[in-house]
Design an enzyme around this catalytic site. Sequence first.
Site, PDB file in Angstrom:
ATOM      1  N   PRO A   1       0.151   1.243  -4.310  1.00 52.08           N
ATOM      2  CA  PRO A   1      -0.956   1.145  -4.234  1.00 52.08           C
ATOM      3  C   PRO A   1      -1.606   1.683  -3.074  1.00 52.08           C
ATOM      4  CG  PRO A   1      -0.231  -1.258  -4.037  1.00 52.08           C
ATOM      5  CD  PRO A   1       1.265  -0.435  -4.142  1.00 52.08           C
ATOM      6  N   GLU A   2      -2.606   2.681  -3.107  1.00 50.18           N
ATOM      7  CA  GLU A   2      -3.308   3.126  -2.220  1.00 50.18           C
ATOM      8  C   GLU A   2      -4.783   2.367  -1.869  1.00 50.18           C
ATOM      9  OE1 GLU A   2      -2.788   7.433  -2.431  1.00 50.18           O
ATOM     10  OE2 GLU A   2      -1.140   7.331  -3.415  1.00 50.18           O
TER      11      GLU A   2
END
Length: 274
Positions: free
Chosen positions: A2-3
């Site tokens: 996840p960013e």
Amino acid sequence: MPELPEVETVRRTLAELVIGKTIEQVDVGWAKMIKRPDDVDQFKWLLKGQTIRSMGRRGKFLLFHLDDYTLVSHLRMEGRYGLYQQNESVAKHTHVRFVFGDGTELRYQDVRKFGTMHLFQSGREQMEPPLAKLGVEPFSDQFSAKLLTEHLSKASRKIKSALLDQGIIVGLGNIYVDEALFRARIHPERLAKDVTVAEVKILHQAILNTLTEAVNLGGSSIKSYVNGQGEMGMFQQRLDVYGRKGEACRQCGTPITKTVVGGRGTHFCSVCQK
Ligand SMILES: [Zn+2]
């Protein structure tokens, strides 16, 4: 992994679910996940009786602000949170359970066990690893085209690698760097210092636009990522290059190229990006 948009989405959904809840007990099934304090029993003991006051984010880290402590959590590849009733069966790969006083509990699941948790006295978290040396938040006032130009003009690395460096800008990972570079029409293998001031200006805006749209759509669902409520993000339908190897560029029709830059799979259009 996840960013920023995915972690921000998790932060928002967790904020709706857990703020105001008081931790009665913590169960840890995989002690190595707890990086601070060293002693897992101390981790559990310190959290006892603490109420979650707010949810924050720094780069790709989630911050649980408690009465006296801040819990810093990184989801790494596949970590995810979910709120359950205490009598619901516990899914496989659940490694940490925060049991609340109201019959519910927050469960942390992580198939690959790469996620980390650090507990700090409130306020100390910004001064020590893993948060201490992080770069600028893209949604903060400090993130300007001027600052980006300053950093990039000194970097003899490829632009893609420089943008992935969490010591410069936080929260950008493989997906959003590829997307922002496509929007800015910059080839990922160009040296950062060779990108012109005018191009950096466009890139700065492209980063902001890409992240804003992704946050508004709840992030991208890549592999197993889901937000705190188990919903899938919608931004993956908007991706122009990431994960589209061989598919037609939406601008010019050329098949999207996938290569490796700095050890990371990198997608770009060889015609649109110079
Ligand atoms: Zn193209």
